[in-house]
Design a protein around this motif. Structure first.
Motif, PDB file in Angstrom:
ATOM      1  N   ARG A  88      35.916  49.662  52.128  1.00  0.00           N
ATOM      2  CA  ARG A  88      36.366  50.854  51.405  1.00  0.00           C
ATOM      3  C   ARG A  88      37.886  51.003  51.491  1.00  0.00           C
ATOM      4  NH1 ARG A  88      32.884  54.302  53.165  1.00  0.00           N
ATOM      5  NH2 ARG A  88      33.986  54.699  55.123  1.00  0.00           N
ATOM      6  N   ALA A  89      38.442  50.788  52.674  1.00  0.00           N
ATOM      7  CA  ALA A  89      39.893  50.912  52.838  1.00  0.00           C
ATOM      8  C   ALA A  89      40.633  49.849  52.021  1.00  0.00           C
ATOM      9  CB  ALA A  89      40.258  50.800  54.314  1.00  0.00           C
ATOM     10  N   LEU A  90      40.103  48.631  51.986  1.00  0.00           N
ATOM     11  CA  LEU A  90      40.727  47.571  51.185  1.00  0.00           C
ATOM     12  C   LEU A  90      40.657  47.904  49.697  1.00  0.00           C
ATOM     13  CD1 LEU A  90      39.355  44.511  53.158  1.00  0.00           C
ATOM     14  CD2 LEU A  90      41.792  45.002  52.772  1.00  0.00           C
ATOM     15  N   ILE A  91      39.514  48.390  49.241  1.00  0.00           N
ATOM     16  CA  ILE A  91      39.362  48.760  47.824  1.00  0.00           C
ATOM     17  C   ILE A  91      40.350  49.859  47.467  1.00  0.00           C
ATOM     18  CG2 ILE A  91      37.807  49.758  46.102  1.00  0.00           C
ATOM     19  CD1 ILE A  91      35.480  48.442  47.831  1.00  0.00           C
ATOM     20  N   ARG A  92      40.464  50.838  48.324  1.00  0.00           N
ATOM     21  CA  ARG A  92      41.401  51.941  48.060  1.00  0.00           C
ATOM     22  C   ARG A  92      42.848  51.456  48.048  1.00  0.00           C
ATOM     23  NH1 ARG A  92      38.159  56.622  51.343  1.00  0.00           N
ATOM     24  NH2 ARG A  92      36.677  57.041  49.667  1.00  0.00           N
ATOM     25  N   ALA A  93      43.187  50.487  48.910  1.00  0.00           N
ATOM     26  CA  ALA A  93      44.546  49.942  48.905  1.00  0.00           C
ATOM     27  C   ALA A  93      44.840  49.259  47.574  1.00  0.00           C
ATOM     28  CB  ALA A  93      44.734  48.959  50.062  1.00  0.00           C
ATOM     29  N   LEU A  94      43.891  48.486  47.075  1.00  0.00           N
ATOM     30  CA  LEU A  94      44.095  47.821  45.781  1.00  0.00           C
ATOM     31  C   LEU A  94      44.133  48.846  44.652  1.00  0.00           C
ATOM     32  CD1 LEU A  94      44.490  45.102  44.344  1.00  0.00           C
ATOM     33  CD2 LEU A  94      41.991  45.026  44.045  1.00  0.00           C
ATOM     34  N   ALA A  95      43.274  49.860  44.703  1.00  0.00           N
ATOM     35  CA  ALA A  95      43.278  50.911  43.675  1.00  0.00           C
ATOM     36  C   ALA A  95      44.605  51.672  43.677  1.00  0.00           C
ATOM     37  CB  ALA A  95      42.105  51.868  43.890  1.00  0.00           C
ATOM     38  N   ASP A  96      45.127  51.961  44.860  1.00  0.00           N
ATOM     39  CA  ASP A  96      46.423  52.643  44.944  1.00  0.00           C
ATOM     40  C   ASP A  96      47.524  51.793  44.318  1.00  0.00           C
ATOM     41  OD1 ASP A  96      45.228  54.784  46.238  1.00  0.00           O
ATOM     42  OD2 ASP A  96      45.944  54.204  48.245  1.00  0.00           O
ATOM     43  N   LEU A  97      47.503  50.498  44.618  1.00  0.00           N
ATOM     44  CA  LEU A  97      48.491  49.603  44.010  1.00  0.00           C
ATOM     45  C   LEU A  97      48.320  49.570  42.493  1.00  0.00           C
ATOM     46  CD1 LEU A  97      50.774  47.482  44.310  1.00  0.00           C
ATOM     47  CD2 LEU A  97      48.955  45.759  44.385  1.00  0.00           C
ATOM     48  N   ALA A  98      47.089  49.531  42.029  1.00  0.00           N
ATOM     49  CA  ALA A  98      46.835  49.520  40.577  1.00  0.00           C
ATOM     50  C   ALA A  98      47.444  50.751  39.917  1.00  0.00           C
ATOM     51  CB  ALA A  98      45.333  49.438  40.305  1.00  0.00           C
ATOM     52  N   ARG A  99      47.262  51.898  40.537  1.00  0.00           N
ATOM     53  CA  ARG A  99      47.862  53.131  39.984  1.00  0.00           C
ATOM     54  C   ARG A  99      49.387  53.027  39.970  1.00  0.00           C
ATOM     55  NH1 ARG A  99      44.192  55.225  43.499  1.00  0.00           N
ATOM     56  NH2 ARG A  99      42.302  55.986  42.535  1.00  0.00           N
ATOM     57  N   GLU A 100      49.958  52.561  41.085  1.00  0.00           N
ATOM     58  CA  GLU A 100      51.415  52.410  41.168  1.00  0.00           C
ATOM     59  C   GLU A 100      51.940  51.467  40.096  1.00  0.00           C
ATOM     60  OE1 GLU A 100      52.581  51.067  45.061  1.00  0.00           O
ATOM     61  OE2 GLU A 100      51.388  52.632  46.050  1.00  0.00           O
ATOM     62  N   ARG A 101      51.173  50.433  39.765  1.00  0.00           N
ATOM     63  CA  ARG A 101      51.593  49.422  38.788  1.00  0.00           C
ATOM     64  C   ARG A 101      51.304  49.850  37.354  1.00  0.00           C
ATOM     65  NH1 ARG A 101      54.495  45.129  40.223  1.00  0.00           N
ATOM     66  NH2 ARG A 101      53.333  43.886  38.742  1.00  0.00           N
ATOM     67  N   GLY A 102      50.762  51.056  37.172  1.00  0.00           N
ATOM     68  CA  GLY A 102      50.521  51.572  35.830  1.00  0.00           C
ATOM     69  C   GLY A 102      49.219  51.113  35.197  1.00  0.00           C
ATOM     70  N   CYS A 103      48.291  50.644  35.997  1.00  0.00           N
ATOM     71  CA  CYS A 103      46.990  50.224  35.462  1.00  0.00           C
ATOM     72  C   CYS A 103      46.188  51.463  35.058  1.00  0.00           C
ATOM     73  CB  CYS A 103      46.199  49.435  36.501  1.00  0.00           C
ATOM     74  SG  CYS A 103      46.950  47.850  36.948  1.00  0.00           S
ATOM     75  N   TYR A 104      45.474  51.364  33.956  1.00  0.00           N
ATOM     76  CA  TYR A 104      44.641  52.483  33.521  1.00  0.00           C
ATOM     77  C   TYR A 104      43.297  52.495  34.237  1.00  0.00           C
ATOM     78  CZ  TYR A 104      42.001  49.271  30.511  1.00  0.00           C
ATOM     79  OH  TYR A 104      41.223  48.241  30.030  1.00  0.00           O
TER      80      TYR A 104
END
Length: 145
Positions: A88-104
């Motif tokens: 869960r923590a790894l998924i959230r880290a990638l999701a946070d990066l996705a948001r930072e990178r402008g992913c929808y």
């Protein structure tokens, strides 16, 4: 537990026991050098990043009519460390990066009978959109980067 983005080949090589096969230094270097490729490592001991207990990799995709989204390529947690929130923590880290990178958004393909993976994705906020077929093309040998 500590989660950091992998930035060096030795870090990726240290995670080899978590991969399907040992990481190759030249492919690890190419992965790190390719824009839009991301890999996070989870370490149980924050002071010992040489012993990762889990990893997640993601690849940004960009399409002319959809924009940018994150493909969660692979996730693994060492057997003795599962069901403790690492995935869960790894998924959230990638999701946070996705948001930072402008992913929808972010997506992952997972077998419907892989209950542990489905549970991890759901616990991190993933929503099951139903079954889909996975089509593959096999080209015998992996291509060199």
């Amino acid at each position: 537990m500590r989660i950091d983005r992998a930035t060096t080949v030795p870090e990726i090589l240290a995670a080899s026991p978590l991969f399907d096969a040992p990481a190759r230094p030249e492919w690890a270097a190419a992965f790190l050098a390719t824009p839009g490729h991301h890999l996070f490592l989870a370490c149980e001991d924050a002071d010992d990043p040489a012993r990762p207990i889990g990893f997640i990799s993601g690849v940004e995709t960009l399409h002319p009519d959809k924009g940018r989204e994150m493909f969660l390529y692979e996730l693994a947690v060492a057997e003795g460390h599962r069901r403790r929130g690492t995935a869960r923590a790894l998924i959230r880290a990638l999701a946070d990066l996705a948001r930072e990178r402008g992913c929808y958004g972010m997506w992952v393909g997972v077998d419907q009978d892989n209950a542990p993976a489905l549970a991890a994705y759901r616990s991190a906020g993933g929503v099951d959109e139903g079954a889909c077929a996975v089509m593959v093309w096999s080209f015998v040998q992996p291509r060199e980067p």
